[in-house]
Design an enzyme around this catalytic site. Structure first.
Site, PDB file in Angstrom:
ATOM      1  N   CYS A 185       0.816  -1.213   0.000  1.00 27.96           N
ATOM      2  CA  CYS A 185       0.000   0.000   0.000  1.00 27.96           C
ATOM      3  C   CYS A 185       0.850   1.264   0.000  1.00 27.96           C
ATOM      4  CB  CYS A 185      -0.865   0.030   1.248  1.00 27.96           C
ATOM      5  SG  CYS A 185      -1.853  -1.440   1.470  1.00 27.96           S
ATOM      6  N   ARG A 211       5.105   0.063  -6.250  1.00 26.25           N
ATOM      7  CA  ARG A 211       5.094  -0.763  -5.040  1.00 26.25           C
ATOM      8  C   ARG A 211       4.131  -1.943  -5.160  1.00 26.25           C
ATOM      9  NH1 ARG A 211       6.659   2.246  -0.219  1.00 26.25           N
ATOM     10  NH2 ARG A 211       5.126   1.076   0.952  1.00 26.25           N
ATOM     11  N   TRP A 236      -2.957  -2.663  -1.429  1.00 31.56           N
ATOM     12  CA  TRP A 236      -2.518  -4.024  -1.770  1.00 31.56           C
ATOM     13  C   TRP A 236      -3.207  -4.910  -0.750  1.00 31.56           C
ATOM     14  CZ3 TRP A 236       0.427  -8.008   0.501  1.00 31.56           C
ATOM     15  CH2 TRP A 236       0.969  -8.942  -0.390  1.00 31.56           C
ATOM     16  N   ASN A 294      -1.671   2.106   5.933  1.00 27.55           N
ATOM     17  CA  ASN A 294      -0.799   1.000   5.498  1.00 27.55           C
ATOM     18  C   ASN A 294      -0.507   0.139   6.722  1.00 27.55           C
ATOM     19  OD1 ASN A 294      -0.654   2.287   3.073  1.00 27.55           O
ATOM     20  ND2 ASN A 294       1.545   2.723   3.178  1.00 27.55           N
ATOM     21  N   GLY A 295      -0.378  -1.170   6.517  1.00 29.81           N
ATOM     22  CA  GLY A 295      -0.042  -2.051   7.641  1.00 29.81           C
ATOM     23  C   GLY A 295      -1.217  -2.941   8.003  1.00 29.81           C
ATOM     24  N   GLU A 325      18.538 -17.251  -7.880  1.00 33.94           N
ATOM     25  CA  GLU A 325      18.102 -15.885  -8.188  1.00 33.94           C
ATOM     26  C   GLU A 325      17.542 -15.811  -9.620  1.00 33.94           C
ATOM     27  OE1 GLU A 325      17.328 -13.265  -6.819  1.00 33.94           O
ATOM     28  OE2 GLU A 325      17.559 -11.673  -8.287  1.00 33.94           O
ATOM     29  N   LYS A 363      13.698 -14.696 -10.597  1.00 38.98           N
ATOM     30  CA  LYS A 363      13.356 -13.612 -11.533  1.00 38.98           C
ATOM     31  C   LYS A 363      12.338 -14.092 -12.561  1.00 38.98           C
ATOM     32  CE  LYS A 363      14.373 -10.726  -9.888  1.00 38.98           C
ATOM     33  NZ  LYS A 363      15.215 -10.570  -8.753  1.00 38.98           N
ATOM     34  N   GLU A 404       8.853 -14.523 -10.998  1.00 33.34           N
ATOM     35  CA  GLU A 404       8.211 -13.279 -10.590  1.00 33.34           C
ATOM     36  C   GLU A 404       7.510 -12.556 -11.729  1.00 33.34           C
ATOM     37  OE1 GLU A 404      11.663 -11.245  -8.568  1.00 33.34           O
ATOM     38  OE2 GLU A 404      10.023 -10.722  -7.231  1.00 33.34           O
ATOM     39  N   HIS A 458      19.124 -36.417  -7.501  1.00 34.44           N
ATOM     40  CA  HIS A 458      18.377 -36.820  -6.301  1.00 34.44           C
ATOM     41  C   HIS A 458      16.901 -36.411  -6.381  1.00 34.44           C
ATOM     42  CE1 HIS A 458      22.047 -38.097  -4.391  1.00 34.44           C
ATOM     43  NE2 HIS A 458      22.603 -36.952  -4.742  1.00 34.44           N
ATOM     44  N   LYS A 510       6.586  -4.115  -4.079  1.00 33.83           N
ATOM     45  CA  LYS A 510       7.992  -3.736  -4.043  1.00 33.83           C
ATOM     46  C   LYS A 510       8.554  -3.816  -2.628  1.00 33.83           C
ATOM     47  CE  LYS A 510      11.881  -2.397  -5.735  1.00 33.83           C
ATOM     48  NZ  LYS A 510      12.676  -3.484  -6.320  1.00 33.83           N
TER      49      LYS A 510
HETATM   50  C1  AGP Z   1      12.968  -9.478  -5.754  1.00 37.77           C
HETATM   51  O1  AGP Z   1      12.888  -9.479  -7.123  1.00 37.77           O
HETATM   52  C2  AGP Z   1      11.705  -9.554  -5.049  1.00 37.77           C
HETATM   53  N1  AGP Z   1      10.720  -8.664  -5.497  1.00 37.77           N
HETATM   54  C3  AGP Z   1      11.732  -9.825  -3.569  1.00 37.77           C
HETATM   55  O2  AGP Z   1      12.160 -11.130  -3.424  1.00 37.77           O
HETATM   56  C4  AGP Z   1      12.586  -8.899  -2.674  1.00 37.77           C
HETATM   57  O3  AGP Z   1      13.937  -9.076  -2.947  1.00 37.77           O
HETATM   58  C5  AGP Z   1      12.269  -9.205  -1.205  1.00 37.77           C
HETATM   59  O4  AGP Z   1      10.925  -8.926  -0.955  1.00 37.77           O
HETATM   60  C6  AGP Z   1      13.144  -8.444  -0.247  1.00 37.77           C
HETATM   61  O5  AGP Z   1      12.954  -7.079  -0.338  1.00 37.77           O
HETATM   62  P1  AGP Z   1      13.948  -6.057   0.338  1.00 37.77           P
HETATM   63  O6  AGP Z   1      15.276  -6.237  -0.301  1.00 37.77           O
HETATM   64  O7  AGP Z   1      13.347  -4.704   0.043  1.00 37.77           O
HETATM   65  O8  AGP Z   1      13.983  -6.368   1.801  1.00 37.77           O
END
Ligand code: AGP
Length: 603
Positions: free
Chosen positions: A2, A27, A76, A100-101, A479, A483, A486, A502, A598
Site C-alpha cells: 500500500c 510498489r 494491496w 498502510n499495515g 536468483e 526472476k 516473478e 536426487h 515492491k
Molecule cells: C525481488 O525481485 C523480489 N521482489 C523480492 O524477493 C525482494 O527481494 C524481497 O521482498 C526483499 O525485499 P527487500 O530487499 O526490500 O527487503
C-alpha cells in the site's frame, strides 16, 4: 504494498495526490482512492484497478474535488478482496482515513464497536480506524479523538486522516514508514519519498509511536509518550530523473542497464587501487571486535537473501569465520544460537521488509552487533541497525530487484575484504578486481542483451524451467529462477547441479529446458557438463551460460572470462535479461507483476 499520499497547501490537492499515487504504483497495488476536503465536508472517490481508472472515474463522476487538503491511497489487499468497497480511504461523515499495515486487534475492536451499535461495511481492518475516530469525535475535538483512536490500535500502521471540522491532516506511525515533506506554504505526507521528490527534498521521517499534525505552515509531532518533539529535517538528494524510465520500455530493463553504474557508485568512494577500504566511519565498530568475530549471521528475504547467499563463500574465505545465511521469515520465529562474538547483517533494498526488520529487532534484543545493508535512505532498517552501509544503487522501481542485488553483493564483498584486511590478509588484487567490475558488467550487458532476446523468443512458450549451478553459481541459479517466476509466471526451480540426480531429473523431458550456469572453473565445469549429458540423454533442452562452449548445449550464452570469485556479478545479468525478455514476449506487466509488491511491509 500500500501507498499513502497527503497534501495540505494552496494548490488543488487532487493533482498532487494523483501524481504522488502514480509514483507509488511501482510498489504494487490493486485499488486506489482519494478523499478531498471541500466546503461542506469530505468527498471520496475510489475504485478497484489502476490510478488511470481512478482518474477516469473522477472525470466521469464529476464530484467536487477542488479542495486544497486531501489524502490518497493505493491498496494491496491484506484483509478482504481487492474491490472498490475495500479500497481506501475509509470514511464516515466526519473523517476519512488511509492506512498502510495491519491492525492486529481489529476483531476485538470490531466487537467493541458493535456493542455501541457501530458496524463496519467493508472487509478491511482499516475501516475500524475511521469508525473509532468517528466515535471519539462525538465527545472530543479532532486531535484528541485521533489520539484516543490510535491508542487503541495494535499492529503495524501508518495512518493519514482528514477531518470535516479542521484543516489539519493527522498522522500516526508504528512499524510502517511515513514521512512528512516540507514545501513552501504546503506540507506533504507519504509512505515513500518517491511520491514527493517532485515537490520537495526536505523530509521528516516519523519514528515509531509518533503522531503528527500537519497544516500548510505548521508541523507538530508528538512522540510515543505524547510529548511534543522536534524531529530532524533531512535533505534527500534523489532526483526525480533517476526515478523515471529515461527512454527504456520498463524500469526493469533500465535498472539492469544501470547495474554497472550502481556497483561503481557503491564502491568508488569506499575503496581505492592501493588496497585501502574506507568503511571505518560507516561500520563504526571497534577493530578489535571485528578482528575477533567468530561467526556472521546474514538475514534477508528474496533477492536480498540470495545476495547474502552469493557472498557467503567470499565472506568465509576472507573473514575465516562461518557465515550462516537465513531467510528472515523463518529466522524471526526460530531459536537461533549466536556465537559469542557474532556479527549480524541484514540486507534489504527497501529497508522496510517486515520479516527482515523483526529479525533485526530480535538480534538487537540479544545485544548482537548489527549492520544493515540498505538502498533506501533513512528507511526503518537503515535507522534501526547499529550501523548501515548504504548501497548507492539509486531508486529501484521495478518490483523485480536487479541493480540492488549487485550493489548488495559489492557491499558484502567490500565487508569481506575489510575484515580480511584487519585480520592481515592481502586484498590488493581483490580491490583492483572490484574496481574493474563495473567495466566488465557493462560489457556483459552489451554482449548478452541481443543474444538473450533471441533465446527468449525461442523459449518463452515453455512452462517449466530448471536452473542449475554449482559453487558460487548455485545461489545465482536460485536468483535466476526467482526472476523468471516473478515476472513471467513460469514455474522455474533453482537447484545445485549435483543434486539433480536426487530428484529434479525426474522433471526433465523435451518440454522442460534447463539453464546451466557454469564458468570454466574446475571441478565445477566438467562436473556440470556431466549433468548436461544426463539432461541430453533425456531429450532436455539446454541453455548454457559460460565462458567455455560445449557441443552438448542447444543455446550457448558466452560470457567474459572473469576471476571465479567475482563471477556472480556478471552471470546474474543474462539471467535477469532472460526473465525480462521472456516476460516481454509473453506480454506481461513487467514492472508490476501480479500479486507482488515492491516493499513487503506486512508479515
Ligand atoms: C525481488 O525481485 C523480489 N521482489 C523480492 O524477493 C525482494 O527481494 C524481497 O521482498 C526483499 O525485499 P527487500 O530487499 O526490500 O527487503
Amino acid at each position: 504494498m500500500c501507498g499513502i499520499v497527503g497534501y495540505v497547501g494552496n494548490d488543488k490537492a487532487i493533482n498532487i495526490l494523483l501524481k504522488g499515487l502514480s509514483a507509488l504504483e511501482y510498489r504494487g497495488y490493486d485499488s486506489a482512492g482519494v478523499s478531498i476536503k471541500v466546503n461542506n465536508g469530505i468527498n471520496t472517490v475510489k475504485t478497484k484497478g489502476r490510478i488511470m481508472d481512478l482518474a477516469s472515474l473522477i472525470i466521469e463522476e464529476q464530484i467536487d474535488l477542488s479542495g486544497n487538503i486531501g489524502i490518497g491511497h493505493t491498496r494491496w489487499a491484506t484483509h478482504g478482496i481487492p474491490s472498490t468497497l475495500n479500497a481506501h480511504p475509509h470514511y464516515t461523515d466526519s473523517v476519512s482515513v488511509v492506512h498502510n499495515g495491519i491492525i492486529e486487534n481489529y476483531r476485538e475492536l470490531e466487537e467493541f464497536l458493535k456493542k455501541k451499535n457501530i458496524y463496519k461495511k467493508t472487509d478491511t481492518d482499516t475501516e475500524i480506524i475511521a469508525l473509532l475516530i468517528d466515535m471519539f469525535l462525538k465527545k472530543f475535538k479532532p486531535k484528541e479523538a485521533f489520539e484516543k483512536a490510535v491508542a487503541k490500535l495494535e499492529g503495524s500502521f501508518s495512518i493519514a486522516a482528514i477531518f470535516k471540522e479542521t484543516d489539519t491532516i493527522m498522522l500516526a506511525k508504528k512499524d510502517s514508514p511515513l514521512v512528512i515533506g516540507i514545501g513552501r506554504h504546503a506540507t506533504y505526507t507519504a509512505s515513500d519519498i518517491s511520491a514527493l521528490i517532485d515537490h520537495t527534498n526536505k523530509f521528516i521521517f516519523l519514528e515509531d509511536g509518533d503522531i503528527a499534525f500537519i497544516d500548510k505552515e505548521n508541523i507538530k509531532i508528538l512522540d510515543h509518550s505524547r510529548k511534543s518533539i522536534k524531529r530532524e529535517i533531512k535533505t534527500i538528494d534523489w532526483s526525480m530523473e533517476s526515478a523515471k524510465k529515461g527512454g527504456y520500455k520498463h524500469f526493469m530493463i533500465k535498472e539492469i542497464a544501470e547495474e554497472a553504474e550502481a556497483v561503481r557508485n557503491t564502491i568508488q568512494s569506499r575503496i581505492d587501487a592501493n588496497g585501502n577500504i574506507y568503511l571505518n566511519d560507516e561500520i563504526n565498530m571497534d577493530e578489535s571486535f571485528l578482528k575477533n568475530i567468530d561467526g556472521i549471521t546474514i538475514v534477508a528475504c528474496g533477492t536480498s537473501y540470495y545476495a547474502g547467499f552469493s557472498a557467503k563463500t567470499v565472506l568465509e574465505k576472507f573473514t575465516e569465520v562461518p557465515v550462516n545465511v537465513e531467510i528472515a521469515s523463518e529466522f524471526r520465529y526460530s531459536e537461533p544460537i549466536f556465537s559469542k562474538h557474532n556479527l549480524f547483517i541484514v540486507i534489504s533494498q527497501s529497508g522496510e521488509t517486515a520479516d527482515t526488520k523483526e529479525s533485526l529487532k530480535f538480534a538487537k534484543s540479544k545485544r548482537i552487533k548489527t549492520i544493515s545493508i540498505v538502498n533506501v535512505k533513512e528507511s526503518a532498517i537503515a535507522r534501526m541497525a547499529d550501523t548501515c552501509i548504504y548501497t548507492l544503487a539509486g531508486p529501484e522501481i521495478s518490483v523485480a530487484s536487479t541493480k540492488a542485488f549487485v550493489s548488495q553483493l559489492s557491499v558484502l564483498y567490500m565487508l569481506a575484504f575489510y575484515i580480511g584486511k584487519l585480520k592481515g590478509k592481502k586484498i590488493d588484487k581483490e580491490l583492483s578486481m572490484l574496481l574493474k567490475l563495473p567495466g566488465i558488467m557493462e560489457k556483459t550487458f552489451k554482449m548478452t542483451n541481443d543474444r538473450i532476446k533471441t533465446v527468449a523468443e525461442k523459449y518463452h512458450p515453455y512452462k517449466n524451467f530448471l536452473y542449475i549451478g554449482r559453487g558460487l553459481m548455485y545461489p545465482i541459479a536460485l536468483e535466476g529462477a526467482l526472476k523468471l517466476k516473478e515476472i513471467s509466471y513460469i514455474h522455474a526451480e533453482g537447484y545445485p547441479a549435483g543434486e539433480m540426480k536426487h530428484g529434479p531429473i525426474a522433471l526433465i523431458d523435451e518440454n522442460t529446458p534447463s539453464v546451466i550456469i557454469s564458468p570454466d572453473k574446475e571441478p565445477f565445469y566438467s562436473k556440470t557438463l556431466s549433468n548436461a549429458e544426463e539432461i541430453k540423454a533425456r531429450s532436455g533442452k539446454i541453455i548454457m551460460l559460460s565462458d567455455k562452449n560445449s557441443d552438448m548445449v542447444d543455446d550457448f550464452i558466452e560470457l567474459e572470462e572473469i576471476e571465479y570469485d567475482f563471477s556472480p556479478f556478471i552471470y546474474v545479468i543474462p539471467l535477469q535479461l532472460l526473465a525480462y525478455y521472456i516476460a516481454l514476449y509473453l506480454g506481461y506487466d513487467i514492472d508490476q507483476p501480479r500479486n507482488l509488491a515492491k516493499s513487503v511491509t506486512v508479515e
